[in-house]
Design an enzyme around this catalytic site. Structure first.
Site: not given
Ligand code: NAP
Length: 313
Positions: A225, A254, A273
């Site tokens: 994000r 954005e 995006h």
């Molecule tokens: P996910 O499986 O929940 O992974 C997010 C990871 O971030 C978790 O493993 C979490 O681990 C870690 N995290 C949380 N807080 C943190 C912090 N303060 N510092 C470091 N790590 C932290 O989610 P995902 O499916 O991989 O998606 C991740 C993000 O990508 C989404 O939330 C979304 O905003 C973004 N996204 C963007 C697009 C796009 O179109 N560009 C598409 C899909 C997703 P811990 O809980 O152990 O910290």
């Protein structure tokens, strides 16, 4: 039969499936409905199918109550106040997993594009400046053997790590539950790729101090994000040469206006995006969002619920 407000056209057959069981009101335009319009339509709805551009906060919920369900067309739910929804008894659906590979592919495409200066080179060709082949033209950086630092080691972060391993990179990662410290990761990495969700803790995570910790040859990739990165600090870091480049799928603000000062920074690639933007992925996201709503409106648990505590008690 319930009334569902869908805030954008969706690829695939999800809207027809919703229409087969419920009354569907579909925002007809390409851009998002203005907030007032969203409130007005939501007042007449039992459930919403929302995009990440629709802000669903406590004021919104008070203005439109009662809602039975919200299905967000994204894995991230930072546009939704989950606590307020839980307090109001509203389950919120999201679309994890199905967009992991598409988003990881885009992160890696941005990494490669920045490493090999694809944007500069393409621009040179289009503007009639194809240089005679020369040993020093458009020199980029190696990917094999470089260190890839992944911030947020969840579904997408791990999928990017697999791609990095395939390219012969050394992987280090950081998340709250393990890995290297953020400072160590920033100091050691040749490429830093962000994959943490937007939360109060991660808002502005990468600012002047963090960019100064990175190597002057390092490249920052953000497909998480935009608000994870402090935009002014990134602009300065690129202009001052504190880092070598950045490649962004997400920005703050954005959309990024065409005259935004960030776009005057060198060695910057920006795409609008498009992380999950493959036809198949978007159709799967449509189906998941529709399935979440159909389950909730049938009085069942949403298959993919971002606030499962709403079902406690
Ligand atoms: P996910 O499986 O929940 O992974 C997010 C990871 O971030 C978790 O493993 C979490 O681990 C870690 N995290 C949380 N807080 C943190 C912090 N303060 N510092 C470091 N790590 C932290 O989610 P995902 O499916 O991989 O998606 C991740 C993000 O990508 C989404 O939330 C979304 O905003 C973004 N996204 C963007 C697009 C796009 O179109 N560009 C598409 C899909 C997703 P811990 O809980 O152990 O910290």
């Amino acid at each position: 039969m319930a009334r569902i407000y869908v805030t954008r056209h969706l690829p695939g057959t999800a809207v027809e499936r919703l229409r087969a069981a419920h009354d569907v009101d579909l925002w007809p335009e390409d851009g998002p409905p203005p907030h007032d319009e969203l409130v007005a339509r939501a007042r007449e709805a039992d459930a919403l199918l929302t995009m990440l551009t629709d802000r669903i906060d406590a004021d919104f919920l008070r203005a439109v109550e009662p809602l039975r369900a919200v299905a967000n067309y994204a894995v991230g739910t930072d546009n939704v106040d989950l606590d307020a929804c839980t307090a109001a008894g509203i389950p919120v659906g999201n679309t994890p997993d199905v967009l992991t590979d598409a988003t990881a592919d885009l992160a890696f495409a941005l990494l490669l594009a920045a490493a090999r200066r694809i944007r500069d080179a393409d621009e040179a060709v289009r503007s009639g400046n194809w240089p005679t082949w020369s040993p020093g033209a458009f020199l980029g950086q190696d990917v094999a053997g470089a260190t890839l630092g992944i911030v947020g080691y969840g579904r997408i972060g791990k999928a990017v790590a697999r791609r990095g391993e395939g390219f012969g990179m050394e992987i280090i990662h950081n998340s709250r539950s393990g890995g290297a410290s953020l400072d160590e990761l920033l100091e050691r990495s040749d490429y830093v790729s962000l994959h943490a969700p937007l939360t109060p803790e991660t808002r502005g995570l990468i600012g002047e101090r963090e960019l100064a910790l990175m190597k002057p040859t390092a490249i920052l990739i953000n497909t998480a994000r935009g608000e994870l990165v402090q935009t002014r600090a990134l602009e300065r870091a690129l202009k001052d040469g504190a880092i070598a480049g950045a490649a962004l799928d997400v920005t703050d603000p954005e959309p990024l206006p065409a005259d935004h000062p960030l776009l005057t920074a060198p060695n910057l690639t920006v795409v609008p995006h498009i992380g999950s933007a493959t036809r198949t992925t978007r159709e799967k996201m449509s189906d998941m969002a529709a399935n979440n709503l159909l389950a909730a409106l049938a009085g069942e648990r949403m298959p993919y619920c971002a606030n499962p505590e709403v079902y406690d008690g």
